[in-house]
Design a protein around this motif. Sequence first.
Motif, PDB file in Angstrom:
ATOM      1  N   THR A 143       1.971  13.442  -7.905  1.00 13.85           N
ATOM      2  CA  THR A 143       3.075  14.267  -7.667  1.00 13.85           C
ATOM      3  C   THR A 143       3.712  14.611  -8.519  1.00 13.85           C
ATOM      4  O   THR A 143       3.111  14.622  -9.976  1.00 13.85           O
ATOM      5  CB  THR A 143       4.020  12.754  -6.908  1.00 13.85           C
ATOM      6  N   ASN A 144       4.098  15.968  -8.006  1.00 13.82           N
ATOM      7  CA  ASN A 144       4.825  16.584  -8.888  1.00 13.82           C
ATOM      8  C   ASN A 144       6.629  16.458  -8.813  1.00 13.82           C
ATOM      9  O   ASN A 144       7.005  17.319  -9.138  1.00 13.82           O
ATOM     10  CB  ASN A 144       4.631  17.980  -8.518  1.00 13.82           C
ATOM     11  N   TYR A 145       6.757  15.333  -7.731  1.00 15.91           N
ATOM     12  CA  TYR A 145       7.942  15.164  -7.149  1.00 15.91           C
ATOM     13  C   TYR A 145       8.897  13.631  -8.549  1.00 15.91           C
ATOM     14  O   TYR A 145       7.979  12.775  -8.424  1.00 15.91           O
ATOM     15  CB  TYR A 145       8.945  14.647  -6.212  1.00 15.91           C
ATOM     16  N   GLU A 146      10.067  14.398  -8.693  1.00 17.14           N
ATOM     17  CA  GLU A 146      10.353  13.372  -9.486  1.00 17.14           C
ATOM     18  C   GLU A 146      12.357  13.074  -9.138  1.00 17.14           C
ATOM     19  O   GLU A 146      13.270  13.896  -8.950  1.00 17.14           O
ATOM     20  CB  GLU A 146      10.667  12.937 -11.075  1.00 17.14           C
ATOM     21  N   PRO A 147      12.359  12.232  -8.422  1.00 16.01           N
ATOM     22  CA  PRO A 147      13.347  11.725  -7.990  1.00 16.01           C
ATOM     23  C   PRO A 147      15.099  11.914  -8.465  1.00 16.01           C
ATOM     24  O   PRO A 147      16.165  12.780  -8.174  1.00 16.01           O
ATOM     25  CB  PRO A 147      13.546  10.590  -7.864  1.00 16.01           C
ATOM     26  N   GLU A 148      14.490  11.794  -9.875  1.00 13.86           N
ATOM     27  CA  GLU A 148      15.903  11.589 -10.860  1.00 13.86           C
ATOM     28  C   GLU A 148      16.238  13.151 -11.244  1.00 13.86           C
ATOM     29  O   GLU A 148      16.946  14.061 -12.323  1.00 13.86           O
ATOM     30  CB  GLU A 148      14.848  11.097 -12.063  1.00 13.86           C
TER      31      GLU A 148
ATOM     32  N   LEU B 219       1.604  16.000  -3.153  1.00 12.48           N
ATOM     33  CA  LEU B 219       1.729  14.062  -2.482  1.00 12.48           C
ATOM     34  C   LEU B 219      -0.365  13.573  -2.956  1.00 12.48           C
ATOM     35  O   LEU B 219      -0.427  13.987  -1.471  1.00 12.48           O
ATOM     36  CB  LEU B 219       2.908  13.591  -1.542  1.00 12.48           C
ATOM     37  N   GLU B 220      -0.559  13.062  -3.928  1.00 16.25           N
ATOM     38  CA  GLU B 220      -2.471  13.085  -3.133  1.00 16.25           C
ATOM     39  C   GLU B 220      -2.439  11.712  -4.134  1.00 16.25           C
ATOM     40  O   GLU B 220      -1.786  10.799  -4.989  1.00 16.25           O
ATOM     41  CB  GLU B 220      -3.141  14.053  -4.016  1.00 16.25           C
ATOM     42  N   LYS B 221      -3.866  11.226  -3.140  1.00 12.42           N
ATOM     43  CA  LYS B 221      -4.302   9.837  -3.543  1.00 12.42           C
ATOM     44  C   LYS B 221      -4.127  10.132  -5.446  1.00 12.42           C
ATOM     45  O   LYS B 221      -5.235  10.709  -5.682  1.00 12.42           O
ATOM     46  CB  LYS B 221      -5.071   9.725  -2.702  1.00 12.42           C
ATOM     47  N   SER B 222      -4.149   8.690  -5.763  1.00  9.07           N
ATOM     48  CA  SER B 222      -5.351   8.903  -6.847  1.00  9.07           C
ATOM     49  C   SER B 222      -5.651   7.241  -6.885  1.00  9.07           C
ATOM     50  O   SER B 222      -6.533   7.403  -5.716  1.00  9.07           O
ATOM     51  CB  SER B 222      -3.932   7.813  -8.208  1.00  9.07           C
ATOM     52  N   GLN B 223      -6.367   6.725  -8.242  1.00  9.47           N
ATOM     53  CA  GLN B 223      -7.104   6.186  -8.250  1.00  9.47           C
ATOM     54  C   GLN B 223      -7.695   4.646  -8.527  1.00  9.47           C
ATOM     55  O   GLN B 223      -8.476   4.578  -8.227  1.00  9.47           O
ATOM     56  CB  GLN B 223      -8.294   7.021  -9.835  1.00  9.47           C
ATOM     57  N   VAL B 224      -6.345   4.735  -8.442  1.00 10.26           N
ATOM     58  CA  VAL B 224      -6.173   3.703  -8.033  1.00 10.26           C
ATOM     59  C   VAL B 224      -4.648   2.959  -7.227  1.00 10.26           C
ATOM     60  O   VAL B 224      -4.374   3.655  -7.128  1.00 10.26           O
ATOM     61  CB  VAL B 224      -5.422   3.008  -9.412  1.00 10.26           C
TER      62      VAL B 224
ATOM     63  N   GLY C 163       2.512   9.919   3.906  1.00 10.58           N
ATOM     64  CA  GLY C 163       3.719   9.546   4.077  1.00 10.58           C
ATOM     65  C   GLY C 163       4.249   9.841   5.546  1.00 10.58           C
ATOM     66  O   GLY C 163       4.926   9.903   6.104  1.00 10.58           O
ATOM     67  N   GLY C 164       3.341   9.340   6.650  1.00 10.13           N
ATOM     68  CA  GLY C 164       3.255   8.775   7.931  1.00 10.13           C
ATOM     69  C   GLY C 164       2.970  10.255   8.770  1.00 10.13           C
ATOM     70  O   GLY C 164       3.141  10.481   9.818  1.00 10.13           O
ATOM     71  N   GLY C 165       2.815  11.213   8.281  1.00  8.58           N
ATOM     72  CA  GLY C 165       2.732  12.571   8.735  1.00  8.58           C
ATOM     73  C   GLY C 165       2.547  13.924   7.650  1.00  8.58           C
ATOM     74  O   GLY C 165       2.972  13.733   6.645  1.00  8.58           O
ATOM     75  N   GLU C 166       2.309  15.097   8.065  1.00  8.17           N
ATOM     76  CA  GLU C 166       1.618  16.424   7.764  1.00  8.17           C
ATOM     77  C   GLU C 166       2.908  16.821   6.967  1.00  8.17           C
ATOM     78  O   GLU C 166       4.211  16.659   7.639  1.00  8.17           O
ATOM     79  CB  GLU C 166       1.255  16.922   8.546  1.00  8.17           C
ATOM     80  N   LYS C 167       2.513  16.928   5.723  1.00  4.15           N
ATOM     81  CA  LYS C 167       3.921  17.732   4.765  1.00  4.15           C
ATOM     82  C   LYS C 167       3.126  18.937   4.228  1.00  4.15           C
ATOM     83  O   LYS C 167       2.085  19.168   4.458  1.00  4.15           O
ATOM     84  CB  LYS C 167       4.309  16.956   3.689  1.00  4.15           C
ATOM     85  N   LEU C 168       4.043  20.149   4.346  1.00  9.57           N
ATOM     86  CA  LEU C 168       4.054  20.988   2.952  1.00  9.57           C
ATOM     87  C   LEU C 168       3.221  20.613   1.713  1.00  9.57           C
ATOM     88  O   LEU C 168       4.269  19.847   1.358  1.00  9.57           O
ATOM     89  CB  LEU C 168       4.645  21.881   3.157  1.00  9.57           C
ATOM     90  N   GLY C 169       2.521  21.342   1.117  1.00 14.47           N
ATOM     91  CA  GLY C 169       2.638  21.098  -0.457  1.00 14.47           C
ATOM     92  C   GLY C 169       1.005  20.013  -0.764  1.00 14.47           C
ATOM     93  O   GLY C 169       1.248  19.466  -1.874  1.00 14.47           O
ATOM     94  N   GLN C 170       0.321  19.545   0.786  1.00 16.56           N
ATOM     95  CA  GLN C 170      -0.208  18.156   0.891  1.00 16.56           C
ATOM     96  C   GLN C 170      -1.701  17.955   1.479  1.00 16.56           C
ATOM     97  O   GLN C 170      -1.299  18.825   2.275  1.00 16.56           O
ATOM     98  CB  GLN C 170       0.965  17.220   1.197  1.00 16.56           C
ATOM     99  N   PRO C 171      -2.516  18.419   0.993  1.00 17.82           N
ATOM    100  CA  PRO C 171      -3.431  18.370   1.253  1.00 17.82           C
ATOM    101  C   PRO C 171      -3.750  17.160   2.765  1.00 17.82           C
ATOM    102  O   PRO C 171      -3.160  16.313   2.360  1.00 17.82           O
ATOM    103  CB  PRO C 171      -4.899  17.808   0.315  1.00 17.82           C
ATOM    104  N   LYS C 172      -4.678  16.918   3.620  1.00 19.96           N
ATOM    105  CA  LYS C 172      -5.168  16.413   4.101  1.00 19.96           C
ATOM    106  C   LYS C 172      -6.196  15.196   3.771  1.00 19.96           C
ATOM    107  O   LYS C 172      -5.938  13.866   4.303  1.00 19.96           O
ATOM    108  CB  LYS C 172      -5.197  16.673   5.991  1.00 19.96           C
TER     109      LYS C 172
ATOM    110  N   PRO D 283       1.041  -1.523   0.192  1.00 18.14           N
ATOM    111  CA  PRO D 283      -0.109   0.431   0.269  1.00 18.14           C
ATOM    112  C   PRO D 283       1.079   1.642  -0.021  1.00 18.14           C
ATOM    113  O   PRO D 283       1.680   1.595   1.066  1.00 18.14           O
ATOM    114  CB  PRO D 283      -0.930   0.322   1.478  1.00 18.14           C
ATOM    115  N   GLN D 284       0.356   2.153  -0.724  1.00 21.30           N
ATOM    116  CA  GLN D 284       1.067   3.797  -0.957  1.00 21.30           C
ATOM    117  C   GLN D 284       0.636   4.703   0.010  1.00 21.30           C
ATOM    118  O   GLN D 284      -0.948   4.967  -0.588  1.00 21.30           O
ATOM    119  CB  GLN D 284       1.552   4.176  -2.676  1.00 21.30           C
ATOM    120  N   ASP D 285       0.883   4.951   0.941  1.00 18.48           N
ATOM    121  CA  ASP D 285       0.589   5.848   2.425  1.00 18.48           C
ATOM    122  C   ASP D 285       0.743   7.345   1.462  1.00 18.48           C
ATOM    123  O   ASP D 285       1.576   7.560   1.693  1.00 18.48           O
ATOM    124  CB  ASP D 285       0.372   6.239   3.186  1.00 18.48           C
ATOM    125  N   PRO D 286      -0.289   8.528   0.972  1.00 15.45           N
ATOM    126  CA  PRO D 286       0.135   9.369   0.615  1.00 15.45           C
ATOM    127  C   PRO D 286       0.224  11.135   1.616  1.00 15.45           C
ATOM    128  O   PRO D 286       0.671  11.594   1.978  1.00 15.45           O
ATOM    129  CB  PRO D 286      -1.457   9.428  -0.198  1.00 15.45           C
TER     130      PRO D 286
END
Length: 393
Positions: free
Chosen positions: A384-389, A373-378, A212-221, A207-210
């Motif tokens: 997300t708008n974050y790309e590690p590369e 970082l938001e939930k998708s429909q699947v 992320g285990g805590g509140e983050k800036l730029g991320q809706p509850k 499971p992916q948890d948007p």
Amino acid sequence: MRIKRILATTAALTCLAVLPACKGGGQAAPPDAPASSAAPAGAAAAGSLAEAQQYMREFTGCEDLGSKPDDPRLPSGDFPKVGQWSVTEVGVCRDGRRQGNIAIAVPKDMKAFQAGYKQYVTDKMSGGDGAYGLFSNVLVGKGFVAFPTNSKSAMALLQGNMRVLVCNPGGRVPEGYKREKPLVEGCGLTDFFATEDGSGSPNFETPQDPAGGGEKLGQPKTGSLGLPRAGSIAELRKLVGNSMDCEKHFSTDPDAVAIESIDYQPAVKGNALDWGITGRALCGQPAGAQRAVNLSWLDTVGDMKKLQTKAKAAQQADLKDDGKLRATASMLLVGENIAVETNKPSSRFDLYQRQFLYLNCVPGFSAPSGYRLEKSQVEGCVLTNYEPEHPVG
């Protein structure tokens, strides 16, 4: 801590009926292989060390084959010796491509080998090591068994139709991987290579948890910070603006839209209607006298869940080869009822400013504070708008 890691690995997985994972010695049979052979369909038969090496060299750098019992590259302890479990030859080669070794055992009777290994795993578990075999490095081919020390070597051999033999009843095989019967009851064969550090086959059921285990800036509850929408391809073309080469080079002709190149591959493959797409256009310059340039695709979407489900499956198939997404494959950025496919980082950066988000289905992905970082429909994916590369800022 070890037990916690094991639980994390096995949680939320589909159980492979009595499918054990073996750590140290064992074998696995190929997919759809008849129970009498317990070898992968299409795998070349190998009745000697030399033949086993020849087969494995199609998928790994199995070099410097040695067969001396005192070869320091041979694993100690769990690795079978000549005369044990019907083994007639043992050896080891080096996979220089992946900086690891591959030990090899050639049994005269594969069923006897599997039965011996199963008993070995059972004895280890009875002796107090209940987790023994959950992370098996035992791969079975036709007439030989490989024991790679490197997870990348193991995954390469799985592409060659070898299979992992698992003999711990607590083993699990996630959805999307093969589950086959070996020659002995109580074990299983699979193309899922489990590792304790997560470097093996990706588990798409994690499971992916948007949050992320805590509140983050730029991320809706809850809900979303907002995604773009458009009522037509024409509106979408206007919306993306100068993000891509859509103003001068644009086409909705089906033949043009179907064009792709070795450098620019769409995220959507096959019939677009099967992906929930209602309209599609191509931006960029298709190959003519020269190579294609800046190809990207615009989509209007009638069924966003269907699109994301198909895109997730495509990412899983791509990741399964080597754990990485192809650089030439376009990433899928979505809005409410629209999507854009592009492999150009600068274009994606502009699209993120227009509130598009990338559908990311890579297991274990998380985004730093400040990124969306938001939930998708699947399940198993995030937007997300974050790309590690290609991090921004």
